[in-house]
Design a protein around this motif. Structure first.
Motif, PDB file in Angstrom:
ATOM      1  N   TYR A 141       0.812  -1.216   0.000  1.00  0.00           N
ATOM      2  CA  TYR A 141       0.000   0.000   0.000  1.00  0.00           C
ATOM      3  C   TYR A 141       0.855   1.279   0.000  1.00  0.00           C
ATOM      4  O   TYR A 141       0.401   2.327   0.431  1.00  0.00           O
ATOM      5  CB  TYR A 141      -0.982  -0.013   1.187  1.00  0.00           C
ATOM      6  N   ASP A 172       5.007   3.451   7.174  1.00  0.00           N
ATOM      7  CA  ASP A 172       5.201   3.631   5.728  1.00  0.00           C
ATOM      8  C   ASP A 172       4.742   5.020   5.299  1.00  0.00           C
ATOM      9  O   ASP A 172       4.109   5.744   6.070  1.00  0.00           O
ATOM     10  CB  ASP A 172       4.454   2.530   4.943  1.00  0.00           C
ATOM     11  N   ILE A 178      -0.429   5.019   0.948  1.00  0.00           N
ATOM     12  CA  ILE A 178      -1.722   5.650   0.622  1.00  0.00           C
ATOM     13  C   ILE A 178      -2.522   6.008   1.872  1.00  0.00           C
ATOM     14  O   ILE A 178      -3.472   6.783   1.815  1.00  0.00           O
ATOM     15  CB  ILE A 178      -2.581   4.744  -0.298  1.00  0.00           C
ATOM     16  N   GLY A 179      -2.172   5.404   2.989  1.00  0.00           N
ATOM     17  CA  GLY A 179      -2.876   5.712   4.236  1.00  0.00           C
ATOM     18  C   GLY A 179      -4.292   5.126   4.266  1.00  0.00           C
ATOM     19  O   GLY A 179      -4.770   4.542   3.290  1.00  0.00           O
ATOM     20  N   ILE A 180      -4.940   5.306   5.413  1.00  0.00           N
ATOM     21  CA  ILE A 180      -6.295   4.751   5.590  1.00  0.00           C
ATOM     22  C   ILE A 180      -7.184   5.869   6.118  1.00  0.00           C
ATOM     23  O   ILE A 180      -6.838   6.525   7.113  1.00  0.00           O
ATOM     24  CB  ILE A 180      -6.284   3.568   6.600  1.00  0.00           C
ATOM     25  N   ILE A 191     -10.426  -2.139  10.151  1.00  0.00           N
ATOM     26  CA  ILE A 191      -9.440  -2.846   9.308  1.00  0.00           C
ATOM     27  C   ILE A 191      -8.920  -4.152   9.927  1.00  0.00           C
ATOM     28  O   ILE A 191      -8.340  -4.962   9.228  1.00  0.00           O
ATOM     29  CB  ILE A 191      -8.232  -1.952   8.913  1.00  0.00           C
ATOM     30  N   TYR A 204     -12.190  -7.524   5.911  1.00  0.00           N
ATOM     31  CA  TYR A 204     -12.487  -6.101   5.666  1.00  0.00           C
ATOM     32  C   TYR A 204     -11.358  -5.489   4.840  1.00  0.00           C
ATOM     33  O   TYR A 204     -10.185  -5.595   5.193  1.00  0.00           O
ATOM     34  CB  TYR A 204     -12.650  -5.325   6.985  1.00  0.00           C
ATOM     35  N   VAL A 260     -10.335  -1.868   2.541  1.00  0.00           N
ATOM     36  CA  VAL A 260     -10.749  -0.510   2.186  1.00  0.00           C
ATOM     37  C   VAL A 260     -11.063  -0.464   0.695  1.00  0.00           C
ATOM     38  O   VAL A 260     -12.103   0.038   0.278  1.00  0.00           O
ATOM     39  CB  VAL A 260      -9.633   0.507   2.545  1.00  0.00           C
ATOM     40  N   GLY A 274      -4.107  -9.877  -1.858  1.00  0.00           N
ATOM     41  CA  GLY A 274      -4.601  -9.854  -0.461  1.00  0.00           C
ATOM     42  C   GLY A 274      -5.853 -10.700  -0.289  1.00  0.00           C
ATOM     43  O   GLY A 274      -6.615 -10.890  -1.225  1.00  0.00           O
ATOM     44  N   GLY A 284      -7.697 -10.141   2.725  1.00  0.00           N
ATOM     45  CA  GLY A 284      -8.504  -9.416   3.713  1.00  0.00           C
ATOM     46  C   GLY A 284      -8.436 -10.046   5.092  1.00  0.00           C
ATOM     47  O   GLY A 284      -9.173  -9.669   5.999  1.00  0.00           O
ATOM     48  N   LEU A 285      -7.519 -11.017   5.249  1.00  0.00           N
ATOM     49  CA  LEU A 285      -7.414 -11.704   6.543  1.00  0.00           C
ATOM     50  C   LEU A 285      -6.116 -11.353   7.280  1.00  0.00           C
ATOM     51  O   LEU A 285      -5.967 -11.648   8.469  1.00  0.00           O
ATOM     52  CB  LEU A 285      -7.459 -13.224   6.333  1.00  0.00           C
ATOM     53  N   SER A 343      -6.341  -9.297  10.572  1.00  0.00           N
ATOM     54  CA  SER A 343      -7.037  -9.981  11.677  1.00  0.00           C
ATOM     55  C   SER A 343      -6.169 -11.122  12.207  1.00  0.00           C
ATOM     56  O   SER A 343      -6.188 -11.394  13.421  1.00  0.00           O
ATOM     57  CB  SER A 343      -8.431 -10.450  11.280  1.00  0.00           C
ATOM     58  N   SER A 379       0.937   5.185   7.030  1.00  0.00           N
ATOM     59  CA  SER A 379       0.353   4.498   8.193  1.00  0.00           C
ATOM     60  C   SER A 379       1.453   4.072   9.151  1.00  0.00           C
ATOM     61  O   SER A 379       2.598   3.858   8.748  1.00  0.00           O
ATOM     62  CB  SER A 379      -0.400   3.250   7.752  1.00  0.00           C
ATOM     63  N   PHE A 392       1.832   1.226  12.251  1.00  0.00           N
ATOM     64  CA  PHE A 392       1.291   0.147  13.087  1.00  0.00           C
ATOM     65  C   PHE A 392       2.247  -0.065  14.261  1.00  0.00           C
ATOM     66  O   PHE A 392       3.453  -0.226  14.059  1.00  0.00           O
ATOM     67  CB  PHE A 392       1.159  -1.146  12.274  1.00  0.00           C
TER      68      PHE A 392
HETATM   69  P1  ADP Z   1      -5.354  -7.480   2.698  1.00  0.00           P
HETATM   70  O1  ADP Z   1      -5.097  -8.882   2.427  1.00  0.00           O
HETATM   71  O2  ADP Z   1      -6.455  -6.910   1.878  1.00  0.00           O
HETATM   72  O3  ADP Z   1      -4.134  -6.637   2.723  1.00  0.00           O
HETATM   73  P2  ADP Z   1      -5.389  -7.016   5.512  1.00  0.00           P
HETATM   74  O4  ADP Z   1      -6.241  -7.622   6.564  1.00  0.00           O
HETATM   75  O5  ADP Z   1      -3.946  -7.242   5.602  1.00  0.00           O
HETATM   76  O6  ADP Z   1      -6.000  -7.489   4.163  1.00  0.00           O
HETATM   77  O7  ADP Z   1      -5.668  -5.466   5.539  1.00  0.00           O
HETATM   78  C1  ADP Z   1      -6.993  -5.004   5.553  1.00  0.00           C
HETATM   79  C2  ADP Z   1      -7.096  -3.694   4.807  1.00  0.00           C
HETATM   80  O8  ADP Z   1      -6.427  -2.664   5.537  1.00  0.00           O
HETATM   81  C3  ADP Z   1      -6.424  -3.702   3.453  1.00  0.00           C
HETATM   82  O9  ADP Z   1      -7.292  -4.182   2.467  1.00  0.00           O
HETATM   83  C4  ADP Z   1      -6.086  -2.248   3.250  1.00  0.00           C
HETATM   84  O10 ADP Z   1      -7.206  -1.583   2.746  1.00  0.00           O
HETATM   85  C5  ADP Z   1      -5.808  -1.741   4.662  1.00  0.00           C
HETATM   86  N1  ADP Z   1      -4.369  -1.690   4.985  1.00  0.00           N
HETATM   87  C6  ADP Z   1      -3.635  -2.598   5.644  1.00  0.00           C
HETATM   88  N2  ADP Z   1      -2.374  -2.196   5.808  1.00  0.00           N
HETATM   89  C7  ADP Z   1      -2.279  -0.989   5.210  1.00  0.00           C
HETATM   90  C8  ADP Z   1      -1.215  -0.031   5.029  1.00  0.00           C
HETATM   91  N3  ADP Z   1       0.011  -0.237   5.509  1.00  0.00           N
HETATM   92  N4  ADP Z   1      -1.519   1.114   4.376  1.00  0.00           N
HETATM   93  C9  ADP Z   1      -2.759   1.342   3.904  1.00  0.00           C
HETATM   94  N5  ADP Z   1      -3.797   0.496   4.045  1.00  0.00           N
HETATM   95  C10 ADP Z   1      -3.557  -0.654   4.679  1.00  0.00           C
END
Ligand code: ADP
Length: 422
Positions: free
Chosen positions: A323, A346, A349-351, A359, A364, A366, A376, A378-379, A382, A405, A407
């Protein structure tokens, strides 16, 4: 009973003494005169003495049995008091709200949980409606009082927060009071919803690649003349869809493992784990023109499951690279007094803030299209959250749209006295 028996003995003794006296007088009257004067006096004295002794004995034993009765009564009162206070303590400790009300729903007794659940410090004397702001609950109580039968209902409460309660009202066997209990089942209903959503999401996620594979296979089997051309076009897609299915099933397995307790911990060098994952993903980052850096000691040991912590590192760093279009991804590992803190930051693109609370939910995303394009499921997040929490740690996120973002993961060190080296 004892007292009655003693009084009967007393009456019989008096009666017998009186009869004896009458008999003596009759005897003296019939004896020829002159009789010596001391004879009747002596007989009367003996009778009086005998009667006196009997009366004294009876009085003593009556007093003793009365004292025994009083003592037993006192002991019973103490025991009753103890039982009442035990029941009070029991009711106060229950995680179920309990009311005793009259037939109109006025609260005569309520336990601690009632005050806690409805944020109402002194419910006694108020009505069930006044305390809970629920007409349905008030109706449940009056229906129970009127019909003298048990009433059960699942009710929603909106004050002071949204809750679901399993409510039971039953009448006092010989009386007009109503007992009412409310069990808070909000969390239970939420988990049921999560499970339902999860099953629906899983079947949806599996159905899409399966439908694609089926459509392509059908097209190939229907038109044999163009088989070679179709095979060249569709086979790579079929392989990629199968890979995707494999990825989903692997992630589902990781999620189940992360949820199942207890975690099998061993000595884990967390600094090494993150450095290895950075090395593993270096090429991917370079391919996108991103800098990927690690800052922190070379070694920090703690108690953890190495393969699960590797997965945490991989998912966070892989996401950060996926991302981020320009700039950098940085990992910072720091040993603190009783925990280790890991920051993955990082410039991607941010959230947007409205997505942030969701998230970490399963499936879930975005932006579904973008997540899919990067492989991805989406897991990922979690799985990270479950692993971190099953290790007794925490994860949080800060993010600004188009800025990046951050974490932050904290993990307790456990019983290991770790030594970091830079
Ligand atoms: P995915 O397999 O879609 O990456 P994740 O559970 O890892 O699923 O993340 C869930 C959602 O959170 C992603 O689809 C993305 O939209 C958002 N996301 C996760 N990490 C980042 C990040 N570092 N920067 C921006 N968006 C993020």
């Amino acid at each position: 009973l004892i007292r009655q028996r003693q009084l009967t003995i007393l009456a019989v003794s008096f009666g017998a003494a009186f009869l004896l006296l009458l008999l003596t007088v009759a005897l003296l009257v019939s004896v020829p005169k002159p009789a010596p004067a001391w004879i009747p006096a002596a007989i009367c004295t003996v009778i009086a003495a005998l009667a006196g002794f009997k009366i004294r004995d009876t009085l003593i034993s009556t007093t003793q049995s009365l004292e025994r009765g009083n003592l037993q009564r006192e002991e019973l009162a103490i025991e009753l008091q103890q039982q009442r206070s035990d029941i009070d303590t029991f009711a106060e400790g229950l995680e179920i709200a309990i009311f005793i009300c009259d037939e109109k729903g006025e609260v005569l007794y309520s336990n601690r949980k009632v005050s806690e659940m409805f944020n109402f410090p002194e419910p006694q004397g108020k009505t069930v409606l006044g305390v809970t702001l629920s007409y349905d609950l008030q109706n449940l109580v009056t229906a129970c009082a009127n019909s003298h039968t048990k009433q059960i209902s699942e009710l929603s409460f909106s004050y002071p927060q949204e809750r679901v309660g399993y409510c039971e009202a039953w009448p006092q066997p010989e009386g007009r009071q109503v007992f009412l209990s409310i069990q808070d089942i909000t969390e239970l209903r939420r988990l049921e919803r999560v499970r339902r959503d999860f099953v629906a999401n899983v079947s949806h996620e599996l159905r899409t690649p399966l439908a694609t594979i089926r459509a392509m296979a059908e097209t190939m089997s229907e038109d044999k003349a163009q088989l070679k051309e179709f095979a060249e076009r569709y086979l790579p897609r079929i392989v990629s869809e199968v890979d995707r299915l494999t990825l989903i099933s692997e992630d589902l397995l990781s999620l189940t493992t992360a949820e199942s307790n207890p975690v099998h911990k061993q000595v884990c060098d967390i600094a090494e784990v993150f450095q290895n994952v950075v090395r593993q993903l270096e090429q991917k980052a370079q391919g996108k023109g991103l800098s990927l850096t690690y800052a922190g000691p070379k070694h920090i040991t703690l108690e953890a499951n190495i393969s699960q912590i590797t997965q945490v590192a991989f998912n966070l760093l892989d996401n950060a690279i996926n991302y981020t279009n320009y700039g950098a991804v940085a990992v910072n590992v720091e040993e603190q007094e009783s925990q280790v803190q890991i920051v993955v930051q990082d410039t991607g693109i941010g959230i947007a803030s409205e997505h942030l609370p969701r998230i970490f939910e399963r499936f879930y995303r975005v932006d579904k299209g973008r997540s899919r394009a990067t492989g991805g499921t989406g897991l990922g997040l979690s799985i990270v959250k479950h692993i971190v929490e099953s290790h007794g740690g925490q994860i949080s996120v800060e993010s600004s749209l188009n800025q990046g973002s951050k974490f932050v993961v904290t993990l307790p060190k456990g019983n290991i006295q770790s030594q970091s080296s830079s």
